[in-house]
Design a protein around this motif. Structure first.
Motif, PDB file in Angstrom:
ATOM      1  N   GLN A  95      68.431 -18.149   6.439  1.00 43.96           N
ATOM      2  CA  GLN A  95      69.713 -17.688   6.954  1.00 43.96           C
ATOM      3  C   GLN A  95      69.814 -17.917   8.456  1.00 43.96           C
ATOM      4  O   GLN A  95      68.829 -17.821   9.180  1.00 43.96           O
ATOM      5  N   GLY A  96      71.036 -18.197   8.951  1.00 46.09           N
ATOM      6  CA  GLY A  96      71.268 -18.328  10.383  1.00 46.09           C
ATOM      7  C   GLY A  96      71.203 -16.977  11.075  1.00 46.09           C
ATOM      8  O   GLY A  96      71.413 -15.929  10.455  1.00 46.09           O
ATOM      9  N   GLN A  97      70.948 -16.981  12.367  1.00 40.38           N
ATOM     10  CA  GLN A  97      70.769 -15.734  13.108  1.00 40.38           C
ATOM     11  C   GLN A  97      72.088 -15.015  13.396  1.00 40.38           C
ATOM     12  O   GLN A  97      72.091 -13.817  13.655  1.00 40.38           O
ATOM     13  N   LEU A  98      73.209 -15.733  13.344  1.00 34.06           N
ATOM     14  CA  LEU A  98      74.481 -15.125  13.715  1.00 34.06           C
ATOM     15  C   LEU A  98      75.353 -14.765  12.524  1.00 34.06           C
ATOM     16  O   LEU A  98      76.341 -14.045  12.678  1.00 34.06           O
ATOM     17  N   ASP A  99      75.034 -15.264  11.334  1.00 34.58           N
ATOM     18  CA  ASP A  99      75.930 -15.036  10.205  1.00 34.58           C
ATOM     19  C   ASP A  99      75.508 -13.824   9.379  1.00 34.58           C
ATOM     20  O   ASP A  99      74.450 -13.239   9.589  1.00 34.58           O
ATOM     21  N   ALA A 100      76.376 -13.442   8.449  1.00 34.67           N
ATOM     22  CA  ALA A 100      76.108 -12.347   7.509  1.00 34.67           C
ATOM     23  C   ALA A 100      76.161 -12.877   6.083  1.00 34.67           C
ATOM     24  O   ALA A 100      76.717 -12.241   5.196  1.00 34.67           O
ATOM     25  N   LEU A 101      75.581 -14.047   5.871  1.00 42.60           N
ATOM     26  CA  LEU A 101      75.677 -14.747   4.597  1.00 42.60           C
ATOM     27  C   LEU A 101      74.444 -14.549   3.709  1.00 42.60           C
ATOM     28  O   LEU A 101      74.175 -15.378   2.847  1.00 42.60           O
ATOM     29  N   CYS A 102      73.716 -13.452   3.902  1.00 42.34           N
ATOM     30  CA  CYS A 102      72.499 -13.263   3.102  1.00 42.34           C
ATOM     31  C   CYS A 102      72.811 -13.273   1.602  1.00 42.34           C
ATOM     32  O   CYS A 102      72.052 -13.833   0.809  1.00 42.34           O
ATOM     33  N   GLY A 103      73.931 -12.680   1.197  1.00 41.38           N
ATOM     34  CA  GLY A 103      74.295 -12.685  -0.213  1.00 41.38           C
ATOM     35  C   GLY A 103      74.575 -14.078  -0.731  1.00 41.38           C
ATOM     36  O   GLY A 103      74.228 -14.418  -1.873  1.00 41.38           O
ATOM     37  N   ILE A 104      75.200 -14.905   0.106  1.00 35.36           N
ATOM     38  CA  ILE A 104      75.516 -16.285  -0.283  1.00 35.36           C
ATOM     39  C   ILE A 104      74.235 -17.109  -0.386  1.00 35.36           C
ATOM     40  O   ILE A 104      74.066 -17.910  -1.311  1.00 35.36           O
ATOM     41  N   TYR A 105      73.306 -16.904   0.544  1.00 44.41           N
ATOM     42  CA  TYR A 105      72.025 -17.611   0.476  1.00 44.41           C
ATOM     43  C   TYR A 105      71.267 -17.214  -0.793  1.00 44.41           C
ATOM     44  O   TYR A 105      70.693 -18.065  -1.483  1.00 44.41           O
ATOM     45  N   ALA A 106      71.253 -15.921  -1.093  1.00 43.43           N
ATOM     46  CA  ALA A 106      70.573 -15.466  -2.297  1.00 43.43           C
ATOM     47  C   ALA A 106      71.237 -16.048  -3.543  1.00 43.43           C
ATOM     48  O   ALA A 106      70.558 -16.459  -4.492  1.00 43.43           O
ATOM     49  N   LEU A 107      72.566 -16.106  -3.540  1.00 42.40           N
ATOM     50  CA  LEU A 107      73.291 -16.665  -4.677  1.00 42.40           C
ATOM     51  C   LEU A 107      72.988 -18.150  -4.846  1.00 42.40           C
ATOM     52  O   LEU A 107      72.749 -18.621  -5.967  1.00 42.40           O
ATOM     53  N   CYS A 108      72.984 -18.906  -3.763  1.00 42.55           N
ATOM     54  CA  CYS A 108      72.664 -20.337  -3.849  1.00 42.55           C
ATOM     55  C   CYS A 108      71.251 -20.550  -4.380  1.00 42.55           C
ATOM     56  O   CYS A 108      71.005 -21.474  -5.173  1.00 42.55           O
ATOM     57  N   THR A 109      70.319 -19.694  -3.972  1.00 43.95           N
ATOM     58  CA  THR A 109      68.949 -19.797  -4.470  1.00 43.95           C
ATOM     59  C   THR A 109      68.917 -19.552  -5.971  1.00 43.95           C
ATOM     60  O   THR A 109      68.208 -20.255  -6.717  1.00 43.95           O
ATOM     61  N   ALA A 110      69.690 -18.573  -6.436  1.00 45.73           N
ATOM     62  CA  ALA A 110      69.769 -18.314  -7.876  1.00 45.73           C
ATOM     63  C   ALA A 110      70.335 -19.520  -8.621  1.00 45.73           C
ATOM     64  O   ALA A 110      69.862 -19.872  -9.707  1.00 45.73           O
ATOM     65  N   LEU A 111      71.338 -20.188  -8.046  1.00 45.68           N
ATOM     66  CA  LEU A 111      71.921 -21.371  -8.691  1.00 45.68           C
ATOM     67  C   LEU A 111      70.923 -22.520  -8.747  1.00 45.68           C
ATOM     68  O   LEU A 111      70.903 -23.290  -9.711  1.00 45.68           O
ATOM     69  N   MET A 112      70.087 -22.653  -7.728  1.00 48.70           N
ATOM     70  CA  MET A 112      69.055 -23.675  -7.746  1.00 48.70           C
ATOM     71  C   MET A 112      68.098 -23.437  -8.913  1.00 48.70           C
ATOM     72  O   MET A 112      67.698 -24.370  -9.607  1.00 48.70           O
TER      73      MET A 112
END
Length: 216
Positions: A36-53
């Motif tokens: 995750q980037g240091q400035l964003d709040a995209l932890c849920g999106i990163y976790a979701l993309c990992t699940a899709l992988m």
């Protein structure tokens, strides 16, 4: 009596130099962790993309191009996800992103502060071949991680949830980089330990289970 410790991991997760999975389009094992980037709040999106992988076998490069995708499921996801970049994601937000991607996946949300209920549902999901995402909070922040596995001791009771945390560095010679410790049945207070950070008291908020839809 000495109880042995067992680790149960999500289907498709393998261990090499780091947590890996098989990318179906390339038939090669690739690193699974997304940072995750240091400035964003995209932890849920990163976790979701990992699940899709894991569930769809998408190559890592497609997930890394999420913000630049112009066609396909990642483009459909990002169209809505970019509005969440600095505010964070609710379970309902992530469910809607799965629907927008139209990947033949189904979702289930458990909202509770009971750690034992969260842990038991995460284990059931992993046993069934699904991928759970955990939302938890401290006194000052909320966060999403992918639940990579469960730690069991002395039978089916879950002692800890083993996580892939997008806000921590990739695991080395391990399949997880975070650990949510469940000390007592019924407790609402947990201890979260992760690479490069001081242990912190947290509370569970919800579990989002993502699974392949049954055939037919």
């Amino acid at each position: 009596m000495v109880h042995s410790t067992q680790h149960l991991f999500v289907r498709g997760l393998t261990l090499g130099a780091t947590a890996e999975y098989l990318a179906a389009e390339t038939s090669r094992r690739q690193p699974l962790h997304l940072a995750q980037g240091q400035l964003d709040a995209l932890c849920g999106i990163y976790a979701l993309c990992t699940a899709l992988m894991l569930l769809k076998g998408y190559p890592r490069a497609r997930a890394l191009r999420l913000t630049r995708a112009s066609v396909g499921p990642f483009a459909a996801m990002w169209k809505q996800a970019r509005e969440l970049a600095f505010v964070g994601s609710t379970p309902a937000d992530l469910v809607e992103l799965v629907r927008a991607a139209d990947l033949g996946l189904q979702t289930q949300v458990l909202t509770t502060a009971r750690a034992d209920r969260i842990a038991a549902e995460a284990k059931r999901a992993i046993d069934a071949g699904a991928v759970p995402l955990l939302e938890f909070e401290s006194s000052s922040w909320a966060h999403w991680c992918l639940v990579a596995g469960c730690e069991l001791q002395g039978g089916p009771v879950v002692r800890a949830l083993l996580t892939l945390d997008p806000d921590r560095r990739a695991p080395e010679l391990a399949a997880f980089n975070g650990r949510v410790e469940i000390e007592r049945r019924g407790t609402r207070r947990l201890v979260y330990r992760a690479l490069g950070r001081t242990p912190v008291a947290v509370r569970p908020r919800s579990l989002l289970v993502i699974a392949r839809a049954p055939p037919g």
